[in-house]
Design an enzyme around this catalytic site. Structure first.
Site, short mmCIF file in Angstrom:
data_model
loop_
_atom_site.label_atom_id
_atom_site.label_comp_id
_atom_site.label_asym_id
_atom_site.label_seq_id
_atom_site.Cartn_x
_atom_site.Cartn_y
_atom_site.Cartn_z
N GLY A 11 -36.93 -10.18 -4.94
CA GLY A 11 -36.44 -10.65 -6.29
C GLY A 11 -36.78 -9.70 -7.53
N LYS A 129 -37.62 -23.87 1.21
CA LYS A 129 -36.98 -22.70 0.37
C LYS A 129 -36.85 -22.79 -1.11
CE LYS A 129 -35.45 -18.59 0.38
NZ LYS A 129 -36.31 -17.58 0.61
N LYS A 213 -33.51 -14.90 3.09
CA LYS A 213 -32.48 -13.44 3.09
C LYS A 213 -33.37 -12.48 4.06
CE LYS A 213 -35.15 -10.28 0.31
NZ LYS A 213 -36.17 -10.95 0.33
#
Length: 315
Positions: A11, A129, A213
């Site tokens: 991120g 998540k 991911k």
């Protein structure tokens, strides 16, 4: 044959707003193009937690205002995030390729990617998540009461909404991605872990979830037979006793050592744990001779040269 590197961007390589993201990805593109310039074939996966949370919250709010905006399912929100994150990344990477006169033999493209999951995956019974913005406990409790969302404390940084995170079983667009990589295209794929879909006979249907991911990146890295899985995050190396006086940064980890540290709870859920687990899955499912490395974006090339980062090996 050039080596294939699958980069899973954390991120920190993106921004929380479109304007911020456009600025940040300019810096993100440089170390990625460094690898292209060194002769690597590059595939990129990325997260979308803040972005898909923002889109979902905005669409949900708009649909309740009686202004004609329809309710937007989570799979469609994920597709939207893939599109706009991919647009920013590929624009920045193509511009950097052009600046270095590499654009004659290389390019960059985004593939909106679907990932098959099992509708009976136990993850649907236990949301874990994190997505969207960080909230205080009081704010989270208020939103949970109003919307029925689930929240969880995230590594000491605040509370975030959590939704189911099933395991990826199949990357639908894998054959297309392989063809592009072989043509020296930097492919941006499995954005946010991919759009979760389930099979209904020969047809696909979206489902509300976010796939991790790193897990999708690992899965696709195996399918593409890449040489190196490079997971980029906010720290230079994996550590045990993280943020404690006795913290130890790790240069190398074996599969057995990593499993032992996982059993000790050394790696935070929703943070370092999925990254380490994704590396282990990649090593277990790939042919011998591959590498998995965890490091920061700035040190990507140095890590590939063995100068920094944490290398996880199958020995």
């Amino acid at each position: 044959m050039p080596k294939k590197v699958f980069i899973a961007l954390g991120g920190n390589a993106l921004g929380s707003t479109p304007l911020e993201q456009k600025q940040i990805v300019r810096k993100t593109a440089r170390p990625i193009v460094d690898l292209v310039e060194k002769g690597y074939q590059v595939i990129i996966g990325h997260g979308n937690g803040p972005q898909v949370g923002m889109i979902n919250l905005a669409m949900d709010y708009a649909s309740q205002q009686n202004i004609g905006t329809p309710y937007m399912p989570f799979a469609e929100c994920g597709a939207m995030s893939q599109g706009y994150i991919g647009y920013h990344l590929q624009q920045a990477i193509n511009d950097e390729l052009c600046t270095r006169n590499l654009n004659k033999n290389h390019g960059c493209a985004t593939i909106v990617t679907q990932v098959v999951v099992d509708k009976n995956d136990p993850a649907f019974l236990s949301p874990t998540k994190p997505i969207g913005s960080f909230y205080t406990q009081q704010q989270a409790e208020k939103i949970q009461k109003e919307h029925g969302f689930y929240f969880m404390e995230d590594a000491g940084r605040g509370y975030r909404r959590v939704i189911p995170s099933p395991k990826p079983l199949e990357i639908v667009e894998s054959p297309i991605i392989k063809q592009l990589v072989e043509r020296n295209i930097v492919v941006i794929t499995v954005g946010g872990g991919g759009i979760p879909v389930i099979r209904k006979g020969n047809l696909l249907e979206g489902i509300d979830a976010v796939i991790d991911k790193d897990n999708s990146s690992s899965k696709l890295a195996v399918e593409l037979k890449v040489d190196i899985l490079l997971i980029l995050t906010a720290v230079d190396k994996v550590a045990i006793n993280f943020n404690k006086p006795e913290q130890i940064n790790l240069d190398k980890l074996t599969l057995s050592q990593a499993q032992e540290y996982i059993s000790q709870g050394q790696f935070a859920k929703g943070s370092m744990l999925p990254k380490v687990e994704a590396c282990l899955n990649f090593l277990k499912e790939s042919e011998k001779g591959v590498q998995a490395i965890i490091t920061s974006l700035e040190n990507a090339l140095s890590a590939l040269e063995g100068k920094t980062g944490t290398t996880i090996i199958s020995g």
